[in-house]
Enzyme design. Structure first.
Site, PDB file in Angstrom:
ATOM      1  N   SER A  70      58.844  24.293  40.931  1.00  0.00           N
ATOM      2  CA  SER A  70      58.443  25.231  42.575  1.00  0.00           C
ATOM      3  C   SER A  70      59.903  26.278  42.832  1.00  0.00           C
ATOM      4  O   SER A  70      60.556  26.746  42.700  1.00  0.00           O
ATOM      5  CB  SER A  70      58.488  23.900  43.444  1.00  0.00           C
ATOM      6  OG  SER A  70      57.291  24.878  44.536  1.00  0.00           O
ATOM      7  N   HIS A 127      49.947  20.909  42.867  1.00  0.00           N
ATOM      8  CA  HIS A 127      51.483  21.922  42.664  1.00  0.00           C
ATOM      9  C   HIS A 127      52.478  19.945  42.357  1.00  0.00           C
ATOM     10  O   HIS A 127      52.132  19.351  43.336  1.00  0.00           O
ATOM     11  CB  HIS A 127      51.656  22.311  43.865  1.00  0.00           C
ATOM     12  CG  HIS A 127      52.656  22.831  43.765  1.00  0.00           C
ATOM     13  ND1 HIS A 127      53.355  23.914  42.931  1.00  0.00           N
ATOM     14  CD2 HIS A 127      53.720  22.519  44.683  1.00  0.00           C
ATOM     15  CE1 HIS A 127      54.999  24.095  43.380  1.00  0.00           C
ATOM     16  NE2 HIS A 127      55.283  24.172  44.481  1.00  0.00           N
TER      17      HIS A 127
END
Ligand code: GTR
Length: 431
Positions: free
Chosen positions: A272, A413
């Site tokens: 990320s 994620h």
């Protein structure tokens, strides 16, 4: 760009994603907590867009060979990224010291040597330090290739070992014991060691605290150099992402002094925002042989002009300190960017680039991440290397290999075992 698309409450999504920093940062600033911002997650609603030609220099010269790429276009793009988006990396400090705080010869059930090394940088009468946690496989006949990556919540969060020094102060300036061993699955250090790789990590907060308060840079490594600047002056040329990228290069400097580490096989990785930092580190520091972007999303691997998932407007609202202050002029104005993120991917060429996406991670725009890798292929071609194209099937659970590799796994994620399986495979092939 024409935008007639769906709108949602971004703040809720931000809290679910990544380190769950977004909502806390926003509320800490006293601003509206969940402002409504445009965000599209419908593929059929993505408007057409035109990408800038990665091979066309600003002077109009068409780059058609590797020499001109290396000497003309690459430095030009790197400079544009610094000026317009990520800012300039901190300089090299006058002195750097490495202090070994601990050595454990029988770490991880006697499979690894564990070290904790304090890196201290001195400049202008000031100092800045952070602690690197390093695991080296035992009983190897040759120095070990190494994965280099930052962690979100402290070195103690990514290892099962309970006696690791706490690092990574939170926004209140405290270390957080209760997060110990909570992010083991993001690093898989035991399996990394079993496969013959070393693993080095530092908490990103210790390089630049991830806090949008415009004073937070004064607790970062930049304070060694720019303490006399106003916040406005500082944020005009520097950013947290550049500090984090710089930090990974300093980790590599330190690893170069470790006899049991093979720094010609250094692989930088990140999830990320840390994937954005890994890409930026790899763009700047060509010692990294493999650059791993794990769900780096907006302003990482995902194309900015593709209107899907997080936008420049959203990211600069919640995380202005990740970029230079003028970057926000591209909010709802992505077409004006002098590059798109395939250019960042291309800055890794001809080295190895691995892009990882997750199917449910719409915020990061998995398809936009895939497309950056595909379009970077034009630059790899200059080096005689064929990579995947926009027509290569993108199948959940499969792995597109090559100098630019891509995988998309099911799920949300994260950086988990499925992702690591891909990265270990590539690392084993190229080492
Ligand atoms: C989100 C941010 C993303 C991504 C993520 C993370 O809140 O919008 O760009 O960086 O954080 O780092 O987990």
């Amino acid at each position: 760009m024409l935008r007639k698309l769906s709108v949602l409450m971004w703040g809720m999504a931000a809290a679910v994603l990544g380190g769950c920093h977004a909502s806390r940062l926003a509320s800490a600033s006293g601003e509206i907590k969940n402002p409504v911002m445009h965000k599209n997650t419908e593929e059929s609603l993505v408007p057409p867009y035109v990408l800038p030609d990665v091979l066309l220099s600003r002077t109009g010269k068409k780059i058609d060979n590797a020499f001109d790429w290396v000497h003309i276009r690459r430095p030009e793009l790197l400079e544009l990224y610094k000026k317009e988006m990520y800012g300039y990396l901190p300089p090299r400090p006058a002195t750097t010291e490495y202090e070994t705080l601990s050595v454990k010869e029988d770490a991880l059930n006697n499979t690894a040597i564990r070290k904790e090394i304090k890196l201290t940088f001195r400049m202008n009468g000031k100092k800045h330090s952070f602690v690197m946690l390093l695991y080296i496989p035992k009983n190897l006949s040759a120095p070990a290739p190494v994965f280099v990556g930052l962690n979100f919540r402290g070195n103690h969060t990514v290892t099962p070992e309970k006696d690791v020094i706490m690092t990574g102060k939170d926004v209140d300036g405290n270390f957080v014991e209760k997060r110990r061993s909570k992010h083991i699955n993001r690093f898989h250090i035991e399996e990394t060691i079993k496969r013959g790789f070393a693993s080095a990590t530092v908490s990103y907060h210790d390089i630049y605290p991830d806090n949008k308060d415009e004073n937070s840079w004064r607790k970062s490594v930049y304070n060694l150099f720019f303490a006399g600047e106003s916040n406005e002056e500082f944020h005009a040329h520097a950013s947290a992402l550049s500090a984090w990228a710089w930090g990974m290069s300093r980790m590599l400097d330190c690893l170069e002094s470790e006899k049991m580490i093979d720094c010609s096989n250094a692989f930088v990785h990140g999830l990320s925002r840390l994937g954005k930092a890994a890409l930026w580190a790899g763009a700047n520091d060509t010692r990294f042989k493999l650059v791993i972007s794990n769900e780096s999303g907006c302003c990482g691997a995902a194309l900015a002009r593709r209107d899907f998932g997080e936008t420049v407007e959203i990211i600069t609202h919640y995380f202005p300190h990740w970029f230079v202050s003028s970057f926000k002029k591209y909010a709802r104005n992505e077409d004006k960017l002098p590059f798109d993120q395939h250019c960042l991917a291309a800055l890794i060429a001809p080295r190895y680039l691995a892009i990882g996406s997750a199917q449910e991670d719409l915020h990061a725009d998995p398809y936009g991440e895939f497309l950056s890798g595909a379009h970077a292929g034009a630059v790899y071609k200059l080096f005689g290397i064929d990579t995947y194209t926009v027509d290569t099937p993108r199948i959940v659970g499969s792995h597109i290999t090559g100098a630019v590799s891509y995988h998309i796994r099911s799920g949300v994620h994260d950086q988990n075992l499925d992702d690591w399986m891909r990265y270990w495979d590539i690392a084993a092939k190229i080492k």
